[in-house]
Motif scaffolding. Sequence first.
Motif, mmCIF file in Angstrom:
data_model
loop_
_atom_site.group_PDB
_atom_site.id
_atom_site.type_symbol
_atom_site.label_atom_id
_atom_site.label_comp_id
_atom_site.label_asym_id
_atom_site.label_seq_id
_atom_site.Cartn_x
_atom_site.Cartn_y
_atom_site.Cartn_z
ATOM 1 N N ARG A 234 -17.405 -7.710 49.440
ATOM 2 C CA ARG A 234 -16.748 -6.438 49.736
ATOM 3 C C ARG A 234 -15.235 -6.567 49.861
ATOM 4 N NH1 ARG A 234 -18.895 -3.407 54.696
ATOM 5 N NH2 ARG A 234 -17.429 -1.933 53.726
ATOM 6 N N LEU A 235 -14.729 -7.773 49.811
ATOM 7 C CA LEU A 235 -13.298 -7.996 50.016
ATOM 8 C C LEU A 235 -12.502 -7.521 48.803
ATOM 9 C CD1 LEU A 235 -11.109 -9.273 51.866
ATOM 10 C CD2 LEU A 235 -11.441 -11.394 50.585
ATOM 11 N N ARG A 236 -11.490 -6.726 49.068
ATOM 12 C CA ARG A 236 -10.602 -6.260 48.019
ATOM 13 C C ARG A 236 -9.254 -6.991 48.036
ATOM 14 N NH1 ARG A 236 -14.544 -5.219 46.380
ATOM 15 N NH2 ARG A 236 -15.478 -3.231 45.789
ATOM 16 N N GLY A 237 -8.903 -7.536 49.161
ATOM 17 C CA GLY A 237 -7.653 -8.282 49.239
ATOM 18 C C GLY A 237 -7.125 -8.315 50.657
ATOM 19 N N TRP A 246 -1.811 -9.947 59.093
ATOM 20 C CA TRP A 246 -2.616 -9.573 57.930
ATOM 21 C C TRP A 246 -3.558 -8.429 58.259
ATOM 22 C CZ3 TRP A 246 -1.448 -11.421 53.303
ATOM 23 C CH2 TRP A 246 -0.833 -12.663 53.200
ATOM 24 N N ASP A 247 -3.821 -7.612 57.237
ATOM 25 C CA ASP A 247 -4.922 -6.644 57.237
ATOM 26 C C ASP A 247 -5.906 -7.054 56.157
ATOM 27 O OD1 ASP A 247 -3.878 -5.191 59.270
ATOM 28 O OD2 ASP A 247 -3.524 -3.351 58.120
ATOM 29 N N VAL A 248 -7.200 -7.109 56.528
ATOM 30 C CA VAL A 248 -8.248 -7.403 55.562
ATOM 31 C C VAL A 248 -8.732 -6.074 54.993
ATOM 32 C CG1 VAL A 248 -10.493 -8.477 55.186
ATOM 33 C CG2 VAL A 248 -8.890 -9.471 56.833
ATOM 34 N N VAL A 249 -8.582 -5.883 53.697
ATOM 35 C CA VAL A 249 -8.938 -4.628 53.039
ATOM 36 C C VAL A 249 -10.303 -4.804 52.370
ATOM 37 C CG1 VAL A 249 -8.242 -2.893 51.359
ATOM 38 C CG2 VAL A 249 -6.494 -4.139 52.671
ATOM 39 N N LEU A 250 -11.267 -3.925 52.754
ATOM 40 C CA LEU A 250 -12.614 -3.949 52.194
ATOM 41 C C LEU A 250 -12.830 -2.701 51.341
ATOM 42 C CD1 LEU A 250 -14.520 -5.041 55.442
ATOM 43 C CD2 LEU A 250 -13.612 -6.510 53.631
ATOM 44 N N ASP A 251 -13.974 -2.685 50.661
ATOM 45 C CA ASP A 251 -14.313 -1.476 49.910
ATOM 46 C C ASP A 251 -14.671 -0.358 50.878
ATOM 47 O OD1 ASP A 251 -16.660 -2.455 50.868
ATOM 48 O OD2 ASP A 251 -17.688 -2.547 48.937
ATOM 49 N N ARG A 252 -14.872 0.844 50.330
ATOM 50 C CA ARG A 252 -15.127 2.063 51.108
ATOM 51 C C ARG A 252 -13.972 2.395 52.039
ATOM 52 N NH1 ARG A 252 -20.198 -0.084 53.014
ATOM 53 N NH2 ARG A 252 -19.580 0.696 55.047
ATOM 54 N N GLY A 253 -12.797 1.871 51.756
ATOM 55 C CA GLY A 253 -11.616 2.213 52.540
ATOM 56 C C GLY A 253 -11.572 1.579 53.916
ATOM 57 N N ALA A 270 -15.004 -10.791 64.072
ATOM 58 C CA ALA A 270 -15.425 -9.567 63.388
ATOM 59 C C ALA A 270 -16.663 -9.820 62.534
ATOM 60 C CB ALA A 270 -14.273 -9.036 62.534
ATOM 61 N N ILE A 271 -16.720 -10.957 61.851
ATOM 62 C CA ILE A 271 -17.887 -11.272 61.025
ATOM 63 C C ILE A 271 -19.115 -11.483 61.918
ATOM 64 C CG2 ILE A 271 -18.836 -12.996 59.458
ATOM 65 C CD1 ILE A 271 -16.028 -13.384 58.350
ATOM 66 N N ALA A 272 -18.909 -12.099 63.098
ATOM 67 C CA ALA A 272 -20.027 -12.282 64.025
ATOM 68 C C ALA A 272 -20.539 -10.937 64.521
ATOM 69 C CB ALA A 272 -19.588 -13.163 65.190
ATOM 70 N N LEU A 273 -19.659 -9.988 64.842
ATOM 71 C CA LEU A 273 -20.081 -8.653 65.258
ATOM 72 C C LEU A 273 -20.835 -7.947 64.136
ATOM 73 C CD1 LEU A 273 -16.936 -7.417 67.238
ATOM 74 C CD2 LEU A 273 -19.195 -7.956 68.176
ATOM 75 N N ASP A 274 -20.365 -8.119 62.910
ATOM 76 C CA ASP A 274 -21.048 -7.469 61.789
ATOM 77 C C ASP A 274 -22.451 -8.039 61.598
ATOM 78 O OD1 ASP A 274 -21.071 -5.778 59.369
ATOM 79 O OD2 ASP A 274 -21.151 -7.719 58.346
ATOM 80 N N ARG A 275 -22.614 -9.328 61.791
ATOM 81 C CA ARG A 275 -23.943 -9.922 61.660
ATOM 82 C C ARG A 275 -24.875 -9.439 62.765
ATOM 83 N NH1 ARG A 275 -22.901 -16.330 60.282
ATOM 84 N NH2 ARG A 275 -22.403 -16.055 58.040
ATOM 85 N N ALA A 276 -24.325 -9.271 63.968
ATOM 86 C CA ALA A 276 -25.177 -8.892 65.095
ATOM 87 C C ALA A 276 -25.445 -7.392 65.132
ATOM 88 C CB ALA A 276 -24.526 -9.337 66.409
ATOM 89 N N LEU A 277 -24.441 -6.576 64.853
ATOM 90 C CA LEU A 277 -24.569 -5.134 65.027
ATOM 91 C C LEU A 277 -24.450 -4.351 63.730
ATOM 92 C CD1 LEU A 277 -22.262 -4.826 68.184
ATOM 93 C CD2 LEU A 277 -24.756 -5.056 68.140
ATOM 94 N N HIS A 278 -24.275 -5.047 62.592
ATOM 95 C CA HIS A 278 -24.058 -4.364 61.304
ATOM 96 C C HIS A 278 -22.907 -3.371 61.432
ATOM 97 C CE1 HIS A 278 -27.712 -6.153 59.727
ATOM 98 N NE2 HIS A 278 -28.323 -5.796 60.853
ATOM 99 N N MET A 279 -21.826 -3.833 62.073
ATOM 100 C CA MET A 279 -20.706 -2.958 62.375
ATOM 101 C C MET A 279 -20.062 -2.407 61.113
ATOM 102 S SD MET A 279 -17.244 -3.962 64.485
ATOM 103 C CE MET A 279 -16.880 -5.237 63.270
ATOM 104 N N LEU A 280 -19.871 -3.229 60.124
ATOM 105 C CA LEU A 280 -19.173 -2.785 58.926
ATOM 106 C C LEU A 280 -20.039 -1.927 58.017
ATOM 107 C CD1 LEU A 280 -17.223 -6.079 58.072
ATOM 108 C CD2 LEU A 280 -16.393 -4.043 59.269
ATOM 109 N N ASP A 281 -21.347 -1.825 58.306
ATOM 110 C CA ASP A 281 -22.207 -0.937 57.529
ATOM 111 C C ASP A 281 -22.112 0.505 58.014
ATOM 112 O OD1 ASP A 281 -23.005 -3.062 56.024
ATOM 113 O OD2 ASP A 281 -24.797 -3.472 57.218
ATOM 114 N N ARG A 282 -21.502 0.681 59.159
ATOM 115 C CA ARG A 282 -21.379 2.033 59.719
ATOM 116 C C ARG A 282 -20.156 2.736 59.112
ATOM 117 N NH1 ARG A 282 -24.699 1.982 64.330
ATOM 118 N NH2 ARG A 282 -25.325 -0.134 64.962
ATOM 119 N N ASP A 283 -20.045 4.035 59.447
ATOM 120 C CA ASP A 283 -18.940 4.834 58.923
ATOM 121 C C ASP A 283 -17.703 4.588 59.779
ATOM 122 O OD1 ASP A 283 -17.397 6.553 57.521
ATOM 123 O OD2 ASP A 283 -18.304 8.396 58.322
ATOM 124 N N LEU A 284 -17.068 3.437 59.561
ATOM 125 C CA LEU A 284 -15.841 3.056 60.270
ATOM 126 C C LEU A 284 -14.734 2.877 59.242
ATOM 127 C CD1 LEU A 284 -17.268 0.339 62.714
ATOM 128 C CD2 LEU A 284 -16.912 2.767 63.168
#
Length: 344
Positions: A234-237, A246-253, A270-284
């Motif tokens: 999902r990484l765009r740059g 730095w800002d990590v830019v992902l898809d879906r804005g 942040a990656i640990a939170l995403d694995r535990a709570l699927h944080m980045l799959d939400r509308d954030l």
Amino acid sequence: MQGLNPFHRGQGPGGRPAPVRPAPARPAPVAPRTPRKDPAPSRLAYRLNRMMLRPLVRRLVHVGLPAFLAALVAGIWLSDDTRRANLTGGIDAIVDRIQHRDEFMVRMMTIEGASPAVDKGLRAMLPVDLPASSFDIDLEKLRERVLKLDAVEAVDLRIKPGGVLSAVVTERVPALLWRHARGIELLDKTGHRVASVTGREVRGDLPIVAGEGADRAAAEALALIDAAGPILPRLRGLERMGERRWDVVLDRGQRIKLPEDKALQALERAIALDRALHMLDRDLSVVDLRQEARPVVRLGLEAQNAIRRARGQPELGADGLPLPPDAAAGATAGKAAKTARKSG
């Protein structure tokens, strides 16, 4: 008085004759003696002898005076323009004959490890056309000129037996694409410029960074990209903000804001939170980790409008301003139809 002289006694006809005394010989004439030289030196000789005991005077007499005389003679001889020109021409002719002997001639050049563009540029940097004398090729200056090429990291120049100029080139390996106000450039792992490209599709296999000062933090950017393994698809740059962080830019804005210090540890959290709570799959839209003790998330537009609809508030547009009632109803109907198509 005769009675006292025994030699006169009885002198007479029958007396003893008187002894004859020999006449004394005259002494031989003696040659006149030369006067002995006075061993004591004169005042002048003494002073000169004392002066010669000084080291400075001895060096001046033994070295300085002959050198001065030689320089004087050479100066007088070289004062003539014709003689000076003849001497210079003779020396130049001898040097030229020696330098252009076959054993000193370079007849060809071999280049290893260079791309066609670098190969062409390196051959164009030769100060002379081959064949040429090795004395006319300054390898150190040529090496400095070659190292000014952005794509060259190191070069080894040698003149081998047989008149071969060998160049072994080590080129920089592109590791990043850097987008800035002046275009897009390739960077190596140290942030050094390699070349310019017309678009990202030229090297789509490389990650991209953006922002002023991103080249000076290329090593940190590569470390962040290596740590973003689970979210790498999902990484765009990465974008450099204020030449500080730095800002990590992902898809879906989506965007993850990292702190200025300990950015790698923040990304790993942040990656640990995403694995535990699927944080980045939400509308954030934004995950702000600039403050380690208080991470902040910003909801996406759809999530905000869902909450506002539940509260009976008008929906927000893309500009963040409330929509008119008719526009809000049309947007709601469009979303409902889109949801129905997806479910159907």
